[in-house]
Design an enzyme around this catalytic site. Structure first.
Site, PDB file in Angstrom:
ATOM      1  N   LYS A   1     -32.458  43.017  -3.907  1.00 59.46           N
ATOM      2  CA  LYS A   1     -31.174  42.861  -2.994  1.00 59.46           C
ATOM      3  C   LYS A   1     -29.961  42.727  -3.712  1.00 59.46           C
ATOM      4  O   LYS A   1     -28.970  43.561  -3.512  1.00 59.46           O
ATOM      5  CB  LYS A   1     -31.564  41.856  -1.787  1.00 59.46           C
ATOM      6  CG  LYS A   1     -30.476  41.709  -0.692  1.00 59.46           C
ATOM      7  CD  LYS A   1     -30.799  40.442   0.029  1.00 59.46           C
ATOM      8  CE  LYS A   1     -32.219  40.585   0.639  1.00 59.46           C
ATOM      9  NZ  LYS A   1     -32.370  39.439   1.628  1.00 59.46           N
TER      10      LYS A   1
ATOM     11  N   LYS B   1     -37.109  32.518  -4.474  1.00 59.64           N
ATOM     12  CA  LYS B   1     -37.258  32.093  -3.235  1.00 59.64           C
ATOM     13  C   LYS B   1     -38.043  30.735  -3.203  1.00 59.64           C
ATOM     14  O   LYS B   1     -38.711  30.553  -4.047  1.00 59.64           O
ATOM     15  CB  LYS B   1     -37.990  33.187  -2.380  1.00 59.64           C
ATOM     16  CG  LYS B   1     -37.810  33.202  -0.746  1.00 59.64           C
ATOM     17  CD  LYS B   1     -36.532  33.764  -0.386  1.00 59.64           C
ATOM     18  CE  LYS B   1     -36.440  34.040   1.108  1.00 59.64           C
ATOM     19  NZ  LYS B   1     -35.388  34.910   1.482  1.00 59.64           N
TER      20      LYS B   1
ATOM     21  N   ASN C   1     -30.337  32.747  13.627  1.00 58.80           N
ATOM     22  CA  ASN C   1     -29.205  32.934  12.664  1.00 58.80           C
ATOM     23  C   ASN C   1     -28.774  34.597  12.182  1.00 58.80           C
ATOM     24  O   ASN C   1     -27.681  34.896  11.991  1.00 58.80           O
ATOM     25  CB  ASN C   1     -29.230  32.346  11.103  1.00 58.80           C
ATOM     26  CG  ASN C   1     -28.683  30.952  11.284  1.00 58.80           C
ATOM     27  OD1 ASN C   1     -27.686  31.078  12.062  1.00 58.80           O
ATOM     28  ND2 ASN C   1     -28.762  30.258  10.076  1.00 58.80           N
TER      29      ASN C   1
HETATM   30  N1  GLU Z   1     -32.181  33.576   2.682  1.00 57.62           N
HETATM   31  C1  GLU Z   1     -31.141  34.995   2.549  1.00 57.62           C
HETATM   32  C2  GLU Z   1     -31.864  35.966   2.311  1.00 57.62           C
HETATM   33  O1  GLU Z   1     -32.944  36.455   2.482  1.00 57.62           O
HETATM   34  C3  GLU Z   1     -29.776  34.460   1.673  1.00 57.62           C
HETATM   35  C4  GLU Z   1     -29.966  34.027   0.371  1.00 57.62           C
HETATM   36  C5  GLU Z   1     -29.031  33.421  -0.255  1.00 57.62           C
HETATM   37  O2  GLU Z   1     -27.758  33.363   0.244  1.00 57.62           O
HETATM   38  O3  GLU Z   1     -29.243  32.977  -1.468  1.00 57.62           O
HETATM   39  O4  GLU Z   1     -31.048  36.954   1.771  1.00 57.62           O
END
Ligand code: GLU
Length: 418
Positions: free
Chosen positions: A96, A108, A223
């Site tokens: 991503k 993560k 969210n």
């Molecule tokens: N948890 C979010 C995602 O899955 C954002 C992660 C972040 O801002 O580091 O993209």
């Protein structure tokens, strides 16, 4: 292709990676490197419950790749958290960030727990306990956590505070998604959902779907789902169904989304909203609409549910909501799937602005954040579309190819060879 209900997010992630790698003839060394995380940290966290009894939880932090920048990714609190799930989510973060061109790697974290059964004080102890267990592996230039499922600014505030205590100094850039009072960006909470809405509109334009006449259904109203729904509603779309873990609501004329969001904030659920009919949460797959936004967790659009969807476009607000088997069915049925790594990248893009703002003691202000979010997403959509059209392939593989090319270049830059 991995099939069946028991398929793990890791199987899906590996399948997607292998598919794109094959398509673009990615050098085997690069594929090998990205198929495995750099580091997997598993910890046991002991906390005291409010009644004084001890309780143990398993926590994870997976650092997948730092080829393009420091490890970056959220931390989720959920009963379904496993090491394999966190490995998959960490890999998706690497892809991503590469796709939307923010100079971060991928990571993560997660804690296997049921936040609904914990009090606020217990959540705080668990958040601090998690940081105590892994803080040596975190840091503003090394690994920067953020919110994810069931963790918002409050949890990040506790974690940032605990990290500062252990470290001996407050390190604002060690976490993103912080409360505003601690240097968080007001736009961060809504950023993922707003990005989902923005991407939905960008794709709608490309397929000549008039968003102001379109109907939308959502699985998940947290969210991500809530802010996506608010922006799409504002653009004139009719949001006709929304569900969460407790149930769902339906209104053929279109839900009053701001009123529903207010109801959901107040009661913690969408059901019970007066101006709608109740909808069994599993029935969201059967409601006919132009756009379906899965905005909950992985493995929702499967061999079982994909044939039921009567929708033109699926925009993946969640990470990994579609299994390879589900995706193949959607593809055969002509349903366009907008992949998670593109659709939900708004969160990490705004995290990047929060992080750079800390570094430069300036930041770009609300309007600058909005513009920056749009710029990164627009570029990623354009590049993904170009590759998809050039090769006649689906958007997910095209998006992976854009990302993998950047990662492969970085690997060469670091090592001087492929
Ligand atoms: N948890 C979010 C995602 O899955 C954002 C992660 C972040 O801002 O580091 O993209």
């Amino acid at each position: 292709m991995p099939t069946g209900r028991g398929i793990s997010a890791l199987d899906s992630a590996q399948h997607q990676l292998a598919r794109a790698a094959e398509r673009m003839s990615l050098p085997p060394g690069t594929l090998h490197r990205l198929s495995r995380p750099d580091r997997v940290i598993e910890v046991s966290i002991e906390i005291q419950l409010d009644d004084g009894a001890p309780a143990w939880f398993t926590g994870y932090r997976v650092q997948h790749s730092n080829l393009l920048g420091p490890y970056k990714g959220g931390i989720r609190f959920h009963p379904g958290v496993t090491q394999d799930e966190v490995r998959a989510l960490a890999m998706w973060m690497t892809i991503k960030c590469a796709l939307v061109a923010v100079p971060f790697g991928g990571a993560k974290g997660g804690v296997a727990c049921d936040p609904a059964s914990l009090t606020g004080d217990e959540m705080e102890r668990l958040s601090r306990g998690y940081v105590r267990a892994i803080y040596r592996d975190l840091g503003p230039r090394w690994d920067i956590p953020a919110p994810d499922v069931n963790t918002g600014a409050q949890v990040i505030g506790w974690m940032a505070d605990e990290f500062g205590r252990l470290h001996g100094s407050f390190e604002p850039a060690a976490f993103t998604g912080k409360p505003d009072a601690l240097g968080g960006l007001p736009a961060r909470t809504a950023a993922t959902g707003r990005g989902v809405a923005y991407i939905t509109m960008a794709i709608a334009r490309r397929i000549e779907l008039d968003i102001s006449r379109a109907t939308v259904t959502l699985q998940g109203f947290g969210n991500v789902g809530r802010y996506a729904a608010l922006d799409l509603h504002r653009a004139g779309a009719r949001v006709i169904a929304a569900t969460d873990v407790h149930g769902g609501v339906y209104n053929a004329k279109g839900l009053d989304v701001p009123a529903l969001a207010e109801h959901a904030s107040r009661t913690g659920r969408v059901s019970g909203f007066a101006e709608a009919e109740p909808l069994d949460r599993d029935r969201v797959f059967d409601v006919k609409a132009d756009v379906f936004i899965p905005a909950a967790i992985e493995n929702q659009i499967t061999g079982e549910t994909a044939p039921r969807l009567r929708t033109r476009v699926v925009v993946e607000g969640a990470n990994g909501p579609t299994t390879p088997e589900g995706e193949a069915i959607l593809h055969d049925r002509g349903v366009l799937v907008v992949p998670d790594i593109l659709a939900n990248a708004g969160g990490v893009i705004v995290s990047y602005f929060e992080w750079t703002g800390e570094q430069t003691a300036g930041g770009r202000g609300q309007a600058g954040v909005e513009r920056g979010l749009r710029d990164h997403l627009t570029r990623a959509v354009d590049q993904t579309y170009t590759v998809a059209q050039l090769h006649g392939i689906e958007l997910r593989t095209a998006a992976y190819m854009v990302a993998l090319r950047r990662l492969a270049e970085a690997l060469v830059a670091w090592r001087g060879r492929q």
